[in-house]
Design a protein around this motif. Structure first.
Motif, PDB file in Angstrom:
ATOM      1  N   TYR A 292       0.829  -1.205   0.000  1.00  0.00           N
ATOM      2  CA  TYR A 292       0.000   0.000   0.000  1.00  0.00           C
ATOM      3  C   TYR A 292       0.859   1.248   0.000  1.00  0.00           C
ATOM      4  O   TYR A 292       2.063   1.189   0.234  1.00  0.00           O
ATOM      5  CB  TYR A 292      -0.995   0.001   1.152  1.00  0.00           C
ATOM      6  N   ASN A 293       0.212   2.385  -0.285  1.00  0.00           N
ATOM      7  CA  ASN A 293       0.904   3.661  -0.424  1.00  0.00           C
ATOM      8  C   ASN A 293       0.249   4.747   0.419  1.00  0.00           C
ATOM      9  O   ASN A 293      -0.894   4.605   0.836  1.00  0.00           O
ATOM     10  CB  ASN A 293       0.866   4.107  -1.892  1.00  0.00           C
ATOM     11  N   SER A 294       0.992   5.840   0.623  1.00  0.00           N
ATOM     12  CA  SER A 294       0.469   7.022   1.326  1.00  0.00           C
ATOM     13  C   SER A 294      -0.295   7.897   0.347  1.00  0.00           C
ATOM     14  O   SER A 294       0.156   8.978  -0.028  1.00  0.00           O
ATOM     15  CB  SER A 294       1.619   7.842   1.924  1.00  0.00           C
ATOM     16  N   VAL A 295      -1.437   7.413  -0.091  1.00  0.00           N
ATOM     17  CA  VAL A 295      -2.288   8.200  -0.971  1.00  0.00           C
ATOM     18  C   VAL A 295      -3.729   8.076  -0.477  1.00  0.00           C
ATOM     19  O   VAL A 295      -4.143   7.025  -0.002  1.00  0.00           O
ATOM     20  CB  VAL A 295      -2.168   7.753  -2.459  1.00  0.00           C
ATOM     21  N   VAL A 296      -4.466   9.157  -0.566  1.00  0.00           N
ATOM     22  CA  VAL A 296      -5.833   9.207  -0.051  1.00  0.00           C
ATOM     23  C   VAL A 296      -6.702   8.094  -0.627  1.00  0.00           C
ATOM     24  O   VAL A 296      -7.504   7.491   0.087  1.00  0.00           O
ATOM     25  CB  VAL A 296      -6.460  10.604  -0.312  1.00  0.00           C
ATOM     26  N   ALA A 297      -6.521   7.774  -1.885  1.00  0.00           N
ATOM     27  CA  ALA A 297      -7.353   6.751  -2.520  1.00  0.00           C
ATOM     28  C   ALA A 297      -7.210   5.376  -1.861  1.00  0.00           C
ATOM     29  O   ALA A 297      -8.100   4.550  -1.948  1.00  0.00           O
ATOM     30  CB  ALA A 297      -7.006   6.642  -4.005  1.00  0.00           C
ATOM     31  N   GLN A 298      -6.092   5.130  -1.176  1.00  0.00           N
ATOM     32  CA  GLN A 298      -5.860   3.829  -0.564  1.00  0.00           C
ATOM     33  C   GLN A 298      -6.066   3.825   0.952  1.00  0.00           C
ATOM     34  O   GLN A 298      -6.121   2.768   1.560  1.00  0.00           O
ATOM     35  CB  GLN A 298      -4.429   3.355  -0.841  1.00  0.00           C
TER      36      GLN A 298
ATOM     37  N   ASN B 281      -7.162   7.093   3.925  1.00  0.00           N
ATOM     38  CA  ASN B 281      -8.225   8.039   4.271  1.00  0.00           C
ATOM     39  C   ASN B 281      -7.727   9.446   3.983  1.00  0.00           C
ATOM     40  O   ASN B 281      -6.750   9.610   3.263  1.00  0.00           O
ATOM     41  CB  ASN B 281      -8.652   7.858   5.741  1.00  0.00           C
ATOM     42  N   ASP B 282      -8.356  10.455   4.571  1.00  0.00           N
ATOM     43  CA  ASP B 282      -7.954  11.831   4.283  1.00  0.00           C
ATOM     44  C   ASP B 282      -6.622  12.222   4.918  1.00  0.00           C
ATOM     45  O   ASP B 282      -6.106  13.295   4.658  1.00  0.00           O
ATOM     46  CB  ASP B 282      -9.057  12.814   4.682  1.00  0.00           C
ATOM     47  N   ASN B 283      -6.037  11.357   5.739  1.00  0.00           N
ATOM     48  CA  ASN B 283      -4.717  11.600   6.319  1.00  0.00           C
ATOM     49  C   ASN B 283      -3.854  10.352   6.080  1.00  0.00           C
ATOM     50  O   ASN B 283      -3.636   9.564   6.993  1.00  0.00           O
ATOM     51  CB  ASN B 283      -4.831  11.910   7.816  1.00  0.00           C
ATOM     52  N   PRO B 284      -3.361  10.173   4.850  1.00  0.00           N
ATOM     53  CA  PRO B 284      -2.715   8.916   4.472  1.00  0.00           C
ATOM     54  C   PRO B 284      -1.363   8.630   5.114  1.00  0.00           C
ATOM     55  O   PRO B 284      -0.839   7.539   4.967  1.00  0.00           O
ATOM     56  CB  PRO B 284      -2.575   9.034   2.956  1.00  0.00           C
ATOM     57  N   THR B 285      -0.799   9.588   5.847  1.00  0.00           N
ATOM     58  CA  THR B 285       0.487   9.316   6.499  1.00  0.00           C
ATOM     59  C   THR B 285       0.325   8.923   7.962  1.00  0.00           C
ATOM     60  O   THR B 285       1.303   8.602   8.621  1.00  0.00           O
ATOM     61  CB  THR B 285       1.427  10.539   6.423  1.00  0.00           C
ATOM     62  N   LEU B 286      -0.897   8.928   8.468  1.00  0.00           N
ATOM     63  CA  LEU B 286      -1.146   8.575   9.866  1.00  0.00           C
ATOM     64  C   LEU B 286      -1.574   7.114   9.956  1.00  0.00           C
ATOM     65  O   LEU B 286      -2.591   6.721   9.400  1.00  0.00           O
ATOM     66  CB  LEU B 286      -2.219   9.475  10.473  1.00  0.00           C
ATOM     67  N   ALA B 287      -0.768   6.304  10.665  1.00  0.00           N
ATOM     68  CA  ALA B 287      -1.064   4.879  10.819  1.00  0.00           C
ATOM     69  C   ALA B 287      -1.999   4.661  12.012  1.00  0.00           C
ATOM     70  O   ALA B 287      -2.209   5.555  12.835  1.00  0.00           O
ATOM     71  CB  ALA B 287       0.232   4.097  11.001  1.00  0.00           C
ATOM     72  N   ALA B 288      -2.536   3.464  12.122  1.00  0.00           N
ATOM     73  CA  ALA B 288      -3.562   3.146  13.120  1.00  0.00           C
ATOM     74  C   ALA B 288      -3.120   3.348  14.572  1.00  0.00           C
ATOM     75  O   ALA B 288      -3.939   3.661  15.424  1.00  0.00           O
ATOM     76  CB  ALA B 288      -4.042   1.708  12.929  1.00  0.00           C
ATOM     77  N   TRP B 289      -1.832   3.144  14.874  1.00  0.00           N
ATOM     78  CA  TRP B 289      -1.356   3.347  16.246  1.00  0.00           C
ATOM     79  C   TRP B 289      -0.831   4.764  16.465  1.00  0.00           C
ATOM     80  O   TRP B 289      -0.245   5.067  17.485  1.00  0.00           O
ATOM     81  CB  TRP B 289      -0.271   2.329  16.599  1.00  0.00           C
ATOM     82  N   GLY B 290      -1.021   5.651  15.484  1.00  0.00           N
ATOM     83  CA  GLY B 290      -0.610   7.045  15.634  1.00  0.00           C
ATOM     84  C   GLY B 290       0.758   7.367  15.056  1.00  0.00           C
ATOM     85  O   GLY B 290       1.201   8.515  15.136  1.00  0.00           O
ATOM     86  N   ASP B 291       1.441   6.398  14.475  1.00  0.00           N
ATOM     87  CA  ASP B 291       2.753   6.646  13.860  1.00  0.00           C
ATOM     88  C   ASP B 291       2.581   7.413  12.555  1.00  0.00           C
ATOM     89  O   ASP B 291       1.584   7.237  11.858  1.00  0.00           O
ATOM     90  CB  ASP B 291       3.463   5.319  13.570  1.00  0.00           C
TER      91      ASP B 291
END
Length: 134
Positions: free
Chosen positions: A37-43, A45-55
């Motif tokens: 996967y990539n840091s793009v909104v299409a893949q 959400n609206d903040n594609p650089t924020l991971a689920a644990w907050g990283d």
């Protein structure tokens, strides 16, 4: 049969039923499906650089997202894993949607073409579970 052999056999049954085996002391390995996967909104959400644990994800990082069933197998936040066919170790920094099982998603920054080339494959992964806090 020696008693130590029987104990090993009995202790290994639950891991083998889950498709997870132990190799070196405490190290586990498993075959999983791996996509990218990539840091793009299409893949995401609206903040594609924020991971689920907050990283915060940045291109060039060796990071993966894991399906939630793998978290219960010891692939928790910040666990380092080795992925068959890829150099180095990858850090678990993200979680996948609940619909996925026995799957990892390899972070490939903004290189959408590299992610497409990777596609979906079965790979063997290895990790040493982190001690639980308690």
């Amino acid at each position: 049969m020696s008693s130590s052999f029987c104990k090993c056999l009995i202790l290994s049954i639950p891991l083998s039923l889950l498709g997870c085996t132990e190799s070196a002391v405490g190290e586990k390995q498993m075959t999983v499906k791996a996509s990218a996967y990539n840091s793009v909104v299409a893949q995401t959400n609206d903040n594609p650089t924020l991971a689920a644990w907050g990283d915060r994800l940045k291109p060039g990082m060796k990071a993966v997202a894991v399906s939630r069933d793998l978290i219960r197998q010891g692939l928790t936040h910040n666990t380092l894993i080795e992925i068959e066919g890829l150099p180095g170790k990858y850090r678990v920094l993200d979680k996948m949607n609940k619909r996925w099982t026995r799957k990892i998603d390899i972070y490939m920054g903004k290189d959408v073409e590299a992610a497409r080339e990777w596609g979906v494959r079965e790979v063997k992964i290895r990790w040493t579970p982190q001690p639980t806090e308690g």
